[in-house]
Design a protein around this motif. Sequence first.
Motif, PDB file in Angstrom:
ATOM      1  N   ALA A 176     -10.941   2.676   1.275  1.00  0.00           N
ATOM      2  CA  ALA A 176     -10.639   1.301   0.867  1.00  0.00           C
ATOM      3  C   ALA A 176     -11.731   0.315   1.259  1.00  0.00           C
ATOM      4  CB  ALA A 176      -9.307   0.858   1.474  1.00  0.00           C
ATOM      5  N   GLN A 208       0.839  -1.183   0.000  1.00  0.00           N
ATOM      6  CA  GLN A 208       0.000   0.000   0.000  1.00  0.00           C
ATOM      7  C   GLN A 208       0.878   1.239   0.000  1.00  0.00           C
ATOM      8  OE1 GLN A 208      -2.579  -0.265   3.393  1.00  0.00           O
ATOM      9  NE2 GLN A 208      -3.707  -2.020   2.603  1.00  0.00           N
ATOM     10  N   LEU A 230      -5.099  11.955   6.729  1.00  0.00           N
ATOM     11  CA  LEU A 230      -4.919  11.368   5.401  1.00  0.00           C
ATOM     12  C   LEU A 230      -4.951   9.848   5.468  1.00  0.00           C
ATOM     13  CD1 LEU A 230      -2.132  13.727   3.995  1.00  0.00           C
ATOM     14  CD2 LEU A 230      -4.525  13.632   3.271  1.00  0.00           C
ATOM     15  N   ARG A 231      -4.335   9.282   6.494  1.00  0.00           N
ATOM     16  CA  ARG A 231      -4.354   7.826   6.639  1.00  0.00           C
ATOM     17  C   ARG A 231      -5.775   7.325   6.928  1.00  0.00           C
ATOM     18  NH1 ARG A 231       0.905   8.493   9.666  1.00  0.00           N
ATOM     19  NH2 ARG A 231       2.525   7.794   8.226  1.00  0.00           N
ATOM     20  N   GLU A 271      -8.546   8.762   6.038  1.00  0.00           N
ATOM     21  CA  GLU A 271      -9.335   8.919   4.816  1.00  0.00           C
ATOM     22  C   GLU A 271      -9.055   7.789   3.832  1.00  0.00           C
ATOM     23  OE1 GLU A 271     -10.293  12.476   1.607  1.00  0.00           O
ATOM     24  OE2 GLU A 271      -8.291  12.309   2.471  1.00  0.00           O
ATOM     25  N   THR A 272      -7.792   7.386   3.719  1.00  0.00           N
ATOM     26  CA  THR A 272      -7.440   6.292   2.821  1.00  0.00           C
ATOM     27  C   THR A 272      -8.061   4.979   3.288  1.00  0.00           C
ATOM     28  OG1 THR A 272      -5.355   7.375   2.245  1.00  0.00           O
ATOM     29  CG2 THR A 272      -5.522   5.019   1.809  1.00  0.00           C
ATOM     30  N   PRO A 328      -0.393   7.300   2.202  1.00  0.00           N
ATOM     31  CA  PRO A 328      -1.058   8.516   1.717  1.00  0.00           C
ATOM     32  C   PRO A 328      -0.375   9.803   2.162  1.00  0.00           C
ATOM     33  CG  PRO A 328      -2.297   7.546   3.521  1.00  0.00           C
ATOM     34  CD  PRO A 328      -1.220   6.565   3.166  1.00  0.00           C
TER      35      PRO A 328
END
Length: 304
Positions: A96, A37, A88-89, A91-92, A40
């Motif tokens: 997913a 992965q 950001l993490r 949100e990612t 982000p």
Amino acid sequence: MAQRYGGKYSPDGAGDPAALGDTSPPTGKTNSFRSAQVDPVGARANTMFVPGGVLLILSLNDGATGLALGGIAAALWTGAAFLLREGLRAETAFAARRVARKPALPRKILASVLTGAGAALAAWKAEPGIMIAAVYGLTATGLHLAAFGLDPLQDKGVEGVDDFQQSRVARAVDEAEAYLDAMRDAALRARDRQLEARVDQFQAVARDMFRTIEEDPRDLTGARKYLTVYLQGARDATIKFADIYARSQDPQARSDYLALLEDLEQNFAARTQKMLLEDRSDLTIEIDVLRDRLQREGVRLDRN
């Protein structure tokens, strides 16, 4: 054709077919990049740590008041940078998943507010005045929101499934993800790159099950023990193994742990495949029932 150099004492050399001269096509079980992965948190987010340090350095010769205001503003900017990274993490991870609850803490929005507050203090330090500080603060907040966006503000679910079922699935997956995170953290303590890749491979299989359950929450009942009992046991075994292996580098303990991961992966994959087959059987039954009803109504269907 160039080949990667590897040997008995090379990192990942013992378990890498290419390093041993094996040019056969890689199988799915040896592909350690399946669960790779992209972080982000990129360069844009990391550069948000720079302004705080610069402001603090420039405030050293501004007297006690200037240093205090500059230090507070720098602290606000640094806190905003940390919140932005976590936002950001989150949100990612939200994007997913098919079924997910919105983050409890809107980190990106809070980061924008802290950035604006820090800019207002920095402007006040340079030129005291409420209007000037407000203009700089609001501008910085708006630019931060425009650059990084908002946090997810609504829960995400699958159409046709009631909110209660989706909430049950979201809670179960959140708990299972926590087990996987703890398992990953423990594996890092062992300082074994091949083992870390093997743990990632198992976690990819486990997350395949999570996505399958999210698509059809009815599967949660039959798979709950996998998300709770089995993953909790895998986490505890990983923590225990990491403690032992970090001290003794016991090859037998490593072999036993890898065998455990192999068994877990096979069982999780088999259960996921069974759920997919059950979903297909349900679809076939629904199609047959619909065909029978249409035929009773006098509608002819061509079976191709």
